[in-house]
Structure formats: structure tokens, C-alpha cells
Design a protein around this motif. Structure first.
Motif, PDB file in Angstrom:
ATOM      1  N   GLY A 296      15.790  -4.239 -22.173  1.00 51.30           N
ATOM      2  CA  GLY A 296      16.875  -3.024 -22.269  1.00 51.30           C
ATOM      3  C   GLY A 296      16.703  -1.722 -21.287  1.00 51.30           C
ATOM      4  N   GLY A 297      15.454  -1.688 -20.818  1.00 53.16           N
ATOM      5  CA  GLY A 297      15.009  -0.593 -19.632  1.00 53.16           C
ATOM      6  C   GLY A 297      15.588  -1.019 -18.324  1.00 53.16           C
ATOM      7  N   GLU A 298      15.468  -0.114 -17.523  1.00 55.97           N
ATOM      8  CA  GLU A 298      16.029  -0.279 -15.972  1.00 55.97           C
ATOM      9  C   GLU A 298      15.187  -0.231 -15.072  1.00 55.97           C
ATOM     10  N   ILE A 299      15.418  -0.859 -13.912  1.00 53.54           N
ATOM     11  CA  ILE A 299      14.793  -0.821 -12.548  1.00 53.54           C
ATOM     12  C   ILE A 299      15.695  -0.258 -11.729  1.00 53.54           C
ATOM     13  N   ILE A 300      15.321   1.032 -11.064  1.00 49.24           N
ATOM     14  CA  ILE A 300      16.125   1.804 -10.415  1.00 49.24           C
ATOM     15  C   ILE A 300      15.714   1.930  -8.783  1.00 49.24           C
ATOM     16  N   LEU A 301      16.528   1.388  -7.905  1.00 45.93           N
ATOM     17  CA  LEU A 301      15.940   1.143  -6.612  1.00 45.93           C
ATOM     18  C   LEU A 301      16.969   2.011  -5.745  1.00 45.93           C
ATOM     19  N   VAL A 302      16.226   2.583  -4.805  1.00 44.57           N
ATOM     20  CA  VAL A 302      17.144   3.158  -3.396  1.00 44.57           C
ATOM     21  C   VAL A 302      16.596   2.685  -2.136  1.00 44.57           C
ATOM     22  N   ASN A 303      17.302   1.899  -1.413  1.00 46.89           N
ATOM     23  CA  ASN A 303      16.724   1.437   0.060  1.00 46.89           C
ATOM     24  C   ASN A 303      17.844   1.384   1.027  1.00 46.89           C
TER      25      ASN A 303
ATOM     26  N   VAL B 299      11.285   1.930  -1.337  1.00 43.30           N
ATOM     27  CA  VAL B 299       9.751   1.338  -1.487  1.00 43.30           C
ATOM     28  C   VAL B 299       9.921  -0.371  -0.807  1.00 43.30           C
ATOM     29  N   LEU B 300      11.011  -0.883  -1.130  1.00 43.63           N
ATOM     30  CA  LEU B 300      11.321  -2.516  -0.951  1.00 43.63           C
ATOM     31  C   LEU B 300      10.925  -2.529   0.702  1.00 43.63           C
ATOM     32  N   THR B 301      11.444  -1.767   1.524  1.00 40.55           N
ATOM     33  CA  THR B 301      11.581  -1.955   2.835  1.00 40.55           C
ATOM     34  C   THR B 301      10.124  -1.464   3.238  1.00 40.55           C
ATOM     35  N   VAL B 302       9.087  -1.048   2.511  1.00 36.32           N
ATOM     36  CA  VAL B 302       7.626  -0.853   2.901  1.00 36.32           C
ATOM     37  C   VAL B 302       6.801  -1.913   2.469  1.00 36.32           C
ATOM     38  N   VAL B 303       7.042  -2.517   1.166  1.00 31.97           N
ATOM     39  CA  VAL B 303       6.055  -3.246   0.641  1.00 31.97           C
ATOM     40  C   VAL B 303       6.036  -4.593   1.325  1.00 31.97           C
ATOM     41  N   PRO B 304       4.757  -5.189   1.529  1.00 32.17           N
ATOM     42  CA  PRO B 304       4.773  -6.583   2.364  1.00 32.17           C
ATOM     43  C   PRO B 304       5.536  -7.705   1.507  1.00 32.17           C
ATOM     44  N   GLU B 305       5.469  -7.506   0.347  1.00 33.64           N
ATOM     45  CA  GLU B 305       5.929  -8.600  -0.373  1.00 33.64           C
ATOM     46  C   GLU B 305       6.925  -8.109  -1.533  1.00 33.64           C
ATOM     47  N   PRO B 306       8.202  -7.760  -1.044  1.00 26.83           N
ATOM     48  CA  PRO B 306       9.256  -7.268  -2.037  1.00 26.83           C
ATOM     49  C   PRO B 306       9.484  -7.913  -3.181  1.00 26.83           C
ATOM     50  N   GLU B 307       9.546  -9.242  -3.326  1.00 24.56           N
ATOM     51  CA  GLU B 307       9.815 -10.157  -4.283  1.00 24.56           C
ATOM     52  C   GLU B 307       8.791  -9.967  -5.333  1.00 24.56           C
ATOM     53  N   VAL B 308       7.643  -9.945  -4.970  1.00 20.58           N
ATOM     54  CA  VAL B 308       6.354  -9.735  -5.820  1.00 20.58           C
ATOM     55  C   VAL B 308       6.364  -8.344  -6.722  1.00 20.58           C
ATOM     56  N   THR B 309       6.760  -7.381  -5.711  1.00 22.59           N
ATOM     57  CA  THR B 309       6.926  -6.081  -6.191  1.00 22.59           C
ATOM     58  C   THR B 309       8.037  -5.958  -7.371  1.00 22.59           C
ATOM     59  N   LEU B 310       9.084  -6.734  -7.251  1.00 22.46           N
ATOM     60  CA  LEU B 310      10.094  -6.834  -8.195  1.00 22.46           C
ATOM     61  C   LEU B 310       9.660  -7.531  -9.287  1.00 22.46           C
ATOM     62  N   ASP B 311       8.933  -8.638  -9.132  1.00 19.79           N
ATOM     63  CA  ASP B 311       8.485  -9.145 -10.278  1.00 19.79           C
ATOM     64  C   ASP B 311       7.581  -8.442 -11.238  1.00 19.79           C
TER      65      ASP B 311
END
Length: 208
Positions: free
Chosen positions: A135-142, A114-126
């Protein structure tokens, strides 16, 4: 590359997406599902697309999928019905930079490719960090672009076609790494390359 470009590109990709990308992206999707599984918990799948990873989750993990592309989501819905995925609680058209969920809501969030697709990756991460519980997780593959050499040259050349491809081939790790360093409420738990040929990178980020 803006949201209009993404919508237009993935409307074109939708009919053939599974045929083109299933094999190459299978290890990444499998790794995301394994890392994010939360039996009896709720996981957000951002950029769910045609739903290729949905059957890979434990059937006890409750899933909400969102995507900007309605044609892709229609295929995800068909997959959920065909495979009797009763744990898929919703598939919604939504912008990853403006998620319509409350703070601290999900036990985990995944965003494969996803991060290579969205126009604003930092905002998406926020937004991912906002909706995940402490205690939860964000799991990314790029795909992470090469820093130098012939591959980097090729990726920079392909970058001129980002709007047509629907993603940015030259995406650097620094975008993600700098975001992690700038946010004291998250920490990198794991970073590793995945098959095929180390083309993709798994990143697990814990919300503190």
C-alpha cells in the motif's frame, strides 16, 4: 560505473553540489517530497545526498536518509541541524542495493536522481520494493534519456564519461518500465515530466 566510481565522483561533487544542482533539481525534489509526505508515517530517502529535499517534507513526516557518500551525508547532517529538522531520525552511509532495513518497514521510499547513479538500478528497485509496506509507494525522479535524435547522440557521447560525472546520461525508460512489468507486486501510479523543460520524469509506483 561501480560503487568506487560513485564514491570518488561524489567526494569531488560534495563541496559544490548545492551550488551546481539546487536550481535545476528543485522542481523534482519538491515533487518527490509532495508525493511522499506521510504525516506521522516514516519515509526512506535513498540517495539523500546533501539533504536538499529534507526541508521540503512536512515536519510531521519522519525521515531516514541513506547515501553511499559520506562527504555528502556530512552536509546533509549540517543542513538538518541548521534547519532544526527534528523529523530527520537518521542519516546513514548505506548501499542502495543492500539496504539494512527489514521487509515492509517504510510507508514510502523516495529515490530522487538515484537510478542513473547506482550500478545496478534493478537491484536498487528490488530493495526499495522490499522495504516499503504494501500500500506504500516508491517515488522516483530521474532524467530519462532520449530514444533517438541529436539529444540521444549527445547522451551516448556523455555516457563515456559516466564514471567521472557520477551518473549515466543515456538512462532509458525501459530499465524502469521492464522492471515494473516483471514485478506483479507493484504498479505504476503516475508518470509525468517535470520542469525545467521536461528534463526529468516523476514516477510513482505502488507496492500491492
Amino acid at each position: 560505473m561501480g560503487n568506487k566510481d560513485v564514491k570518488r565522483s561524489y567526494a569531488r561533487w560534495a563541496p559544490v553540489y548545492d551550488l551546481v544542482f539546487t536550481l535545476a533539481m528543485y522542481p523534482g525534489r519538491k515533487a518527490v517530497a509532495a508525493a511522499a509526505d506521510r504525516p506521522f508515517g516514516q519515509v526512506l530517502d535513498v540517495g539523500v545526498g546533501t539533504g536538499l529535499e529534507l526541508p521540503m517534507f512536512d515536519h510531521r513526516t519522519r525521515l531516514i536518509g541513506v547515501d553511499l557518500s559520506e562527504p555528502m551525508l556530512r552536509r546533509a547532517q549540517s543542513r538538518a541541524v541548521a534547519k532544526h529538522l527534528a523529523n530527520v531520525e537518521g542519516l546513514l552511509v548505506m548501499d542502495a542495493t543492500n539496504l539494512a532495513f527489514p521487509d515492509d518497514h517504510f510507508d514510502a521510499a523516495v529515490a530522487p536522481f538515484v537510478l542513473t547513479v547506482v550500478p545496478e538500478p534493478e537491484v536498487t528497485l528490488d530493495e526499495l520494493a522490499r522495504v516499503v509496506k504494501p500500500g506504500g509507494e516508491i517515488i522516483l525522479v530521474n532524467h530519462i534519456g532520449a530514444a533517438k535524435g541529436p539529444i540521444a547522440w549527445i547522451e551516448r557521447g556523455l555516457g563515456k564519461l559516466s564514471a567521472e560525472l557520477g551518473w549515466r546520461p543515456e538512462f532509458p525508460w525501459s530499465i524502469l518500465g521492464d522492471w515494473i512489468d516483471a514485478n506483479p507486486n507493484v504498479r505504476l501510479v503516475e508518470r509525468r515530466k517535470l520542469p525545467p523543460f521536461g528534463l526529468f520524469t516523476l514516477a510513482r509506483i505502488e507496492k500491492l
